[in-house]
Design an enzyme around this catalytic site. Structure first.
Site, PDB file in Angstrom:
ATOM      1  N   HIS A  91       3.832  -2.175   3.079  1.00 26.85           N
ATOM      2  CA  HIS A  91       3.894  -0.832   2.494  1.00 26.85           C
ATOM      3  C   HIS A  91       5.232  -0.651   1.786  1.00 26.85           C
ATOM      4  O   HIS A  91       6.279  -0.687   2.456  1.00 26.85           O
ATOM      5  CB  HIS A  91       3.715   0.226   3.592  1.00 26.85           C
ATOM      6  CG  HIS A  91       2.401   0.128   4.299  1.00 26.85           C
ATOM      7  ND1 HIS A  91       2.157  -0.816   5.280  1.00 26.85           N
ATOM      8  CD2 HIS A  91       1.253   0.820   4.136  1.00 26.85           C
ATOM      9  CE1 HIS A  91       0.904  -0.678   5.701  1.00 26.85           C
ATOM     10  NE2 HIS A  91       0.329   0.294   5.025  1.00 26.85           N
ATOM     11  N   ASP A 115       0.821  -1.215   0.000  1.00 33.28           N
ATOM     12  CA  ASP A 115       0.000   0.000   0.000  1.00 33.28           C
ATOM     13  C   ASP A 115       0.855   1.266   0.000  1.00 33.28           C
ATOM     14  O   ASP A 115       2.033   1.244   0.368  1.00 33.28           O
ATOM     15  CB  ASP A 115      -0.861   0.047   1.273  1.00 33.28           C
ATOM     16  CG  ASP A 115      -2.014  -0.933   1.229  1.00 33.28           C
ATOM     17  OD1 ASP A 115      -2.021  -1.826   0.359  1.00 33.28           O
ATOM     18  OD2 ASP A 115      -2.915  -0.808   2.086  1.00 33.28           O
TER      19      ASP A 115
END
Ligand code: NI
Length: 261
Positions: free
Chosen positions: A211, A71
């Site tokens: 991430h 993400d």
């Protein structure tokens, strides 16, 4: 003296009719939505639903699969992550921040060209459940546009920041809405060893949250791919993991071996 002709006017975009697929699919049993929020219909504009199609790849109802998801990118480490993924013939899903897409358009194109899946993670990472329905739709559609501009293709998934979205907004999405089953907390620890440990503590069918904007996370990926690969895991996109995910439906896990119908 103020001329009337100089007065500024707010131009309100006409509310486009919702073009929902009319899909009566049940919500995922795993989904934890936020009930009781305002309906999303007012002022909401959405695009024609994307057809996800049958994704190619291993049959995750037969073999062990995991969907690694990244993400908040693209970022400065994303390209080196793509190199690592390619070396291991591993696929992943990238949930992109719309306003950062134009900073790394070639990286975003490479994600798609390398067989990864791209998801919408909003324009500016706002909590959609705290926005008005119209503002939430704008956050999403603006990110769609940025991704389309960079790649020529619309994102095929959506993930709401913080995992929060109203039930009505979720149902209005033109693509499947994807959360996760395994949070590595990589954003919090910023520690490569801890990220490796968390990412390896999974089951077949897991959707793993990471991430790619953190170097410590990207540094963890080679070992994760080696170790889980040695355990027989296939690294697939979210759509491959689930099979044929449906627009407007929330998912937290995918298929595992022995679940063939
Ligand atoms: Ni995020």
């Amino acid at each position: 003296m103020i001329s009337r002709s100089t007065a500024l006017r707010f131009i309100l975009a006409p509310a486009l009719a919702l073009t929902l697929a009319g899909c009566g699919a049940p919500l995922s049993a795993h989904w934890q939505g936020l009930p009781g929020k305002a309906p999303s219909e007012q002022g909401a504009a959405t695009e024609s639903p994307e057809v996800t199609g049958t994704p190619e790849g291993p049959d995750c109802a037969e073999v062990k699969c995991v969907a690694l998801t990244f993400d908040d990118g693209p970022g400065p480490y994303t390209e080196s992550l793509l190199d690592v993924m390619e070396k291991h013939n591993a696929k992943a899903s990238f949930f992109l921040i719309g306003k950062d897409v134009a900073k790394y358009p070639e990286v975003v194109r490479e994600e798609l060209a390398n067989g990864h899946e791209i998801g919408n993670h909003t324009w500016s990472h706002q909590d959609l459940a705290k926005l008005s329905p119209a503002a939430a739709q704008r956050e999403l559609r603006k990110a769609d546009e940025a991704i389309k501009q960079a790649t020529g293709a619309a994102p095929t998934l959506m993930r709401p920041p913080y995992g929060t979205i109203t039930e009505s907004l979720k149902k209005a999405q033109p693509v499947p809405v994807v959360l996760w089953s395994d949070d590595t907390l990589d954003w919090k620890t910023r520690n490569t060893k801890k990220t490796v440990k968390a990412a390896e503590d999974i089951k077949p069918g897991s959707i793993v949250l990471m991430h790619d904007i953190h170097k410590s996370t990207v540094d963890a990926v080679p070992k994760i791919l080696e170790d889980l690969g040695a355990q027989g895991y296939h690294f697939v996109t979210v759509s491959q993991l689930i099979g044929q995910p449906k627009p407007g439906v929330g998912y937290e896990t995918g298929q595992k071996p022995g679940t063939k119908k």
